[in-house]
Design a protein around this motif. Structure first.
Motif, mmCIF file in Angstrom:
data_model
loop_
_atom_site.group_PDB
_atom_site.id
_atom_site.type_symbol
_atom_site.label_atom_id
_atom_site.label_comp_id
_atom_site.label_asym_id
_atom_site.label_seq_id
_atom_site.Cartn_x
_atom_site.Cartn_y
_atom_site.Cartn_z
ATOM 1 N N ARG A 265 89.527 93.978 150.701
ATOM 2 C CA ARG A 265 89.030 95.254 149.729
ATOM 3 C C ARG A 265 89.924 96.311 150.082
ATOM 4 N N MET A 266 89.985 97.291 149.358
ATOM 5 C CA MET A 266 90.833 98.445 149.669
ATOM 6 C C MET A 266 90.386 99.723 149.321
ATOM 7 N N GLN A 267 90.589 100.663 150.174
ATOM 8 C CA GLN A 267 89.907 101.977 149.819
ATOM 9 C C GLN A 267 90.901 103.163 149.231
ATOM 10 N N VAL A 268 90.344 103.486 148.298
ATOM 11 C CA VAL A 268 91.021 104.364 147.519
ATOM 12 C C VAL A 268 90.312 105.802 147.160
ATOM 13 N N ASP A 269 90.612 106.957 147.438
ATOM 14 C CA ASP A 269 90.155 108.069 147.585
ATOM 15 C C ASP A 269 88.488 107.877 148.163
ATOM 16 N N GLY A 270 88.568 107.311 149.411
ATOM 17 C CA GLY A 270 87.146 107.151 149.988
ATOM 18 C C GLY A 270 86.443 106.175 149.454
ATOM 19 N N ALA A 271 86.682 105.582 148.479
ATOM 20 C CA ALA A 271 85.775 104.383 147.822
ATOM 21 C C ALA A 271 86.382 103.106 147.928
ATOM 22 N N TRP A 272 85.748 102.033 148.013
ATOM 23 C CA TRP A 272 86.143 100.655 148.319
ATOM 24 C C TRP A 272 86.110 99.864 146.906
ATOM 25 N N HIS A 273 87.225 99.151 146.984
ATOM 26 C CA HIS A 273 87.584 98.351 145.641
ATOM 27 C C HIS A 273 87.849 96.928 146.112
ATOM 28 N N PRO A 274 87.395 95.682 145.324
ATOM 29 C CA PRO A 274 87.564 94.526 145.843
ATOM 30 C C PRO A 274 89.103 94.195 145.215
ATOM 31 N N ILE A 275 89.590 93.092 145.989
ATOM 32 C CA ILE A 275 90.955 92.717 145.711
ATOM 33 C C ILE A 275 90.941 91.194 145.522
ATOM 34 N N PRO A 276 91.717 90.568 144.884
ATOM 35 C CA PRO A 276 91.430 89.046 144.759
ATOM 36 C C PRO A 276 91.639 88.215 145.965
ATOM 37 N N THR A 277 90.632 87.271 146.023
ATOM 38 C CA THR A 277 90.551 86.458 147.474
ATOM 39 C C THR A 277 91.730 85.570 147.536
ATOM 40 N N LEU A 278 92.046 85.395 148.787
ATOM 41 C CA LEU A 278 93.220 84.512 149.089
ATOM 42 C C LEU A 278 92.815 83.319 149.787
ATOM 43 N N SER A 279 93.442 82.290 149.348
ATOM 44 C CA SER A 279 93.041 80.954 150.112
ATOM 45 C C SER A 279 93.378 81.082 151.610
ATOM 46 N N ARG A 280 92.719 80.686 152.517
ATOM 47 C CA ARG A 280 92.811 80.557 154.003
ATOM 48 C C ARG A 280 94.294 80.455 154.317
ATOM 49 N N GLU A 281 94.982 79.365 153.998
ATOM 50 C CA GLU A 281 96.458 79.160 154.121
ATOM 51 C C GLU A 281 97.345 80.125 153.808
ATOM 52 N N ASP A 282 96.994 80.781 152.561
ATOM 53 C CA ASP A 282 98.024 81.892 152.130
ATOM 54 C C ASP A 282 97.591 83.298 153.139
ATOM 55 N N GLY A 283 96.509 83.444 153.310
ATOM 56 C CA GLY A 283 96.026 84.480 154.095
ATOM 57 C C GLY A 283 96.790 84.456 155.691
ATOM 58 N N ASP A 284 96.419 83.458 156.056
ATOM 59 C CA ASP A 284 97.303 82.987 157.540
ATOM 60 C C ASP A 284 98.563 83.273 157.322
ATOM 61 N N GLN A 285 99.381 82.910 156.369
ATOM 62 C CA GLN A 285 100.942 83.214 156.314
ATOM 63 C C GLN A 285 101.300 84.377 156.235
ATOM 64 N N VAL A 286 100.445 85.283 155.383
ATOM 65 C CA VAL A 286 100.563 86.797 155.049
ATOM 66 C C VAL A 286 100.160 87.323 156.308
ATOM 67 N N LEU A 287 99.566 87.109 156.986
ATOM 68 C CA LEU A 287 99.053 87.799 158.373
ATOM 69 C C LEU A 287 100.178 87.717 159.551
ATOM 70 N N VAL A 288 100.719 86.309 159.489
ATOM 71 C CA VAL A 288 101.874 86.150 160.315
ATOM 72 C C VAL A 288 102.938 86.905 160.114
ATOM 73 N N SER A 289 103.318 87.151 158.898
ATOM 74 C CA SER A 289 104.502 87.820 158.260
ATOM 75 C C SER A 289 104.154 89.410 158.645
ATOM 76 N N LEU A 290 102.926 89.874 158.251
ATOM 77 C CA LEU A 290 102.699 91.335 158.761
ATOM 78 C C LEU A 290 102.954 91.472 160.170
ATOM 79 N N LYS A 291 102.325 90.642 160.955
ATOM 80 C CA LYS A 291 102.417 90.671 162.410
ATOM 81 C C LYS A 291 103.847 90.825 162.949
ATOM 82 N N LEU A 292 104.737 89.978 162.233
ATOM 83 C CA LEU A 292 106.174 89.967 162.711
ATOM 84 C C LEU A 292 106.689 91.525 162.480
ATOM 85 N N LEU A 293 106.438 91.956 161.246
ATOM 86 C CA LEU A 293 107.214 92.935 160.950
ATOM 87 C C LEU A 293 106.592 94.328 161.799
#
Length: 636
Positions: A265-293
């Protein structure tokens, strides 16, 4: 072969070159000699006249001499070598432009040889191109070319061969290098990221057009981090996530990792909005890439980690910082992405949304002796209002001091003399000696303890000083009671209290897509409006659900609003309440200092709380009824 060796061999070749050419200069200027071949062809002009000696019989005769011979001359006695006198011509047969052409080729060879050698020292091992082999090829080519220009009598035949032999190794090296990189896209990116980005698109270059600057102590560390992050197959998804946040003006994005999937979910102007769900595999790889950055440890999934990096979003021409916070939880991990926006300029109270009468009441109290309190809930703009109020008060005709802890930065302003108390210390220890300077205004963001509170109320009562403080609270009444709880001498505090300001943030309707809705006059009158002036309120535009068909059975496609991106709101403003303390309210505070009793007393005295003030914004078309209900969830 290191580049110093290349330069050493270059010096040797220059010495050989000069040794071969300088004798040619002498031979090219002597008449009657046979020095017109070989290296003299480099230096002698092709059409220069060759002088002949009329006394020479051992050398070749000119045509005129052959025609004038007669029998008497043939019978003349033979002359010895001593009778032959060499004769010199006028000289000046030096062809400077030929030597210049040779020197230009030589300087080009030195330049390209140095570049090739440096490139081989840096990337030769990865390219599988041995530096020693290619330097020998380079030296050999120049040596062959030099031999050609020295050995061939005709300059315009030898010089092109010299040029081709000298530069051929560089063209060969460039061709082999390009061929190697063509089959190794990752190595091509490591060697030159920019050239790869503008060339044939790579899978990592798909997605939003964003350039990342990872965390790192130097450029090499940042490059390594970026290369590692790009190697993750989900790197384009990372770019899309960051691009989506920036395009929709999101401040935060949260990812909760479960065993099967990743919910976000993401917060825009103080309000939370859902975002599309990721698979666990995709989510893990996204987090690894973000941690490296962000310069974090991708293998650590339990401990708290915080890092940041920077990016540029080309679609908006926006540069910003991004903070990544990760923390292990029982179901896996939680990650928070925060946009680190640049701090904007200070705003006035009117720009924040405070009505003129409320602003006048607050500033009147802040410019007079007594207690003034500024409050608000967490993450609702309290710091911004605090600075705006301090900027608006009189700081130039009064002596003002600021008493803060070592970490405070938002309170520091011109004409506020700063005094800091130690960490885990008390403001009391700083204020007591400073009082000798007779300050008229004491600004203290955090009173901390009862000892400091009693000292401040004493100064107000005895020396008519002005004290300004702040506290986190959801309403003005709650803020008043929380500050009052610190005072041992409640009577002195209540008598010194002048004003309490409180606030909340609400989203503003998007001016480009908001729609009006008529309402009954009774409702407008109930919320404090004038039915003769207001007949409708404004609401956010709500597009039809996906799959809705029109009268002809075709899907209805409505483009998103370019300003709010379909949220219906754009930006935020503050709802302010300003509670001016009267004698009647002071009596209630002394008798029954409870939230319910004091709140009821303020309503009887005609005070407009935040909820009533919010509907002034609804009637003005600034926000909507649904937004007010969201902010005041407990209200009806």
């Amino acid at each position: 072969m290191p580049h110093c060796a290349v330069r050493a061999w270059s010096g040797v070749l220059v010495a050989v070159w000069l040794a071969l050419l300088l004798p040619g200069y002498a031979l090219g200027s002597v008449s009657g000699s046979n020095a017109t071949a070989g290296s003299s062809a480099i230096l002698a002009e092709p059409n220069a006249p060759i002088p002949y000696s009329t006394e020479s019989s051992g050398g070749a005769s000119s045509p005129s001499e052959i025609e004038l011979q007669d029998d008497e001359e043939a019978d003349a006695p033979a002359r010895t070598v001593r009778d032959i006198t060499p004769t010199f011509g006028v000289g000046a047969y030096f062809a400077w432009y030929k030597l210049l052409l040779i020197a230009i080729v030589y300087l080009l060879w030195v330049f390209f040889a140095d570049r090739m050698n440096r490139d081989l020292l840096r990337w030769g091992e990865e390219l599988k191109m041995p530096v020693t082999v290619w330097n020998l090829i380079n030296m050999g080519g120049f040596a062959v070319g030099l031999l050609a220009i020295l050995a061939i009598p005709l300059f315009w035949v030898g010089w092109p061969l010299y040029l081709i032999a000298t530069l051929a190794p560089f063209f060969a090296y460039s061709a082999v290098r390009r061929s190697t990189l063509k089959g190794n896209e990752q190595l091509a990116f490591e060697m030159n990221p920019q050239s790869v980005a503008i060339g044939q698109p790579l899978p990592q270059d798909q997605g939003a057009e964003i350039d990342f600057t990872p965390a790192g102590d130097d450029q090499d560390a940042q490059t390594r981090a970026l290369i590692s992050a790009r190697r993750i197959p989900q790197f384009p998804l990372v770019k899309n996530i960051i691009g989506n946040m920036l395009a929709k003006r999101a401040d935060l994005m949260l990812f909760d990792f479960t065993k099967q999937e990743v919910n976000g979910r993401m917060q825009v102007d103080g309000a939370w909005h859902p975002i599309p769900t990721l698979s666990r595999e995709d989510g893990d790889q996204v987090l690894v890439s973000l941690k490296l950055l962000a310069g974090l440890n991708p293998q650590e999934r339990r401990l708290r980690q915080v890092g940041d990096f920077r990016c540029k979003y080309h679609a908006l021409d926006l540069k910003t910082g991004i903070e990544l916070l990760t923390q292990g939880v029982p179901t896996g991990e939680r990650a928070q992405i925060k946009i680190l926006r640049a701090t904007g300029k200070d705003m006035t109270l009117a720009e924040l949304g405070m009505w003129p009468e409320a602003s006048a009441a607050l500033l009147n109290a802040m410019n007079s002796p007594g207690f003034s309190i500024i409050s608000g809930p967490p993450r609702n703009g309290l710091t911004t209002t605090w600075r705006s109020a301090l900027l608006a008060m009189d700081r130039y005709t009064r002596d003002c001091i600021l008493v803060v802890d070592p970490t405070d930065t938002e309170s520091t302003l011109e004409n506020l003399v700063v005094h800091r108390f130690p960490e885990h210390g008390s403001p009391y220890d700083v204020i007591r000696p400073v009082l000798l300077t007779e300050p008229e205004v004491i600004v203290i963001p955090n009173i901390v303890n009862a000892k400091t509170m009693d000292l401040l109320t004493e100064q107000i009562a005895e020396n008519r000083r002005c004290v300004i403080t702040r506290i986190q609270a959801v309403s003005a009444v709650e803020a008043l009671l929380r500050i009052m709880a610190l005072a041992k001498n409640r009577k002195a505090f209540v008598d010194a209290l002048q004003v309490v300001s409180s606030q909340r943030l609400v989203r503003k309707l998007c001016d480009m897509c908001k729609v009006s809705v008529p309402v009954k006059p009774e409702w407008i009158q109930k919320v404090g409006g004038d039915p003769s002036k207001v007949q409708a309120v404004w609401m956010p535009f709500v597009p039809p659900p996906p799959g809705t068909l029109d009268e002809q059975g075709k899907p209805i496609e409505i483009p998103l609003c370019p300003q709010c991106q379909g949220f219906g709101y754009f930006g935020r403003t503050a709802i302010f309440e300003t509670l001016v303390v009267t004698d009647g309210l002071r009596g209630v505070l002394m008798k029954t200092p409870t939230l319910e009793a004091v709140t009821a007393a303020t309503k009887k005295l005609g005070h407009q709380d935040q909820y009533r003030e919010a509907y002034r914004l609804v009637l003005a078309g600034v926000t909507s009824i649904d937004e007010i209900k969201r902010v005041f969830q407990a209200k009806s």
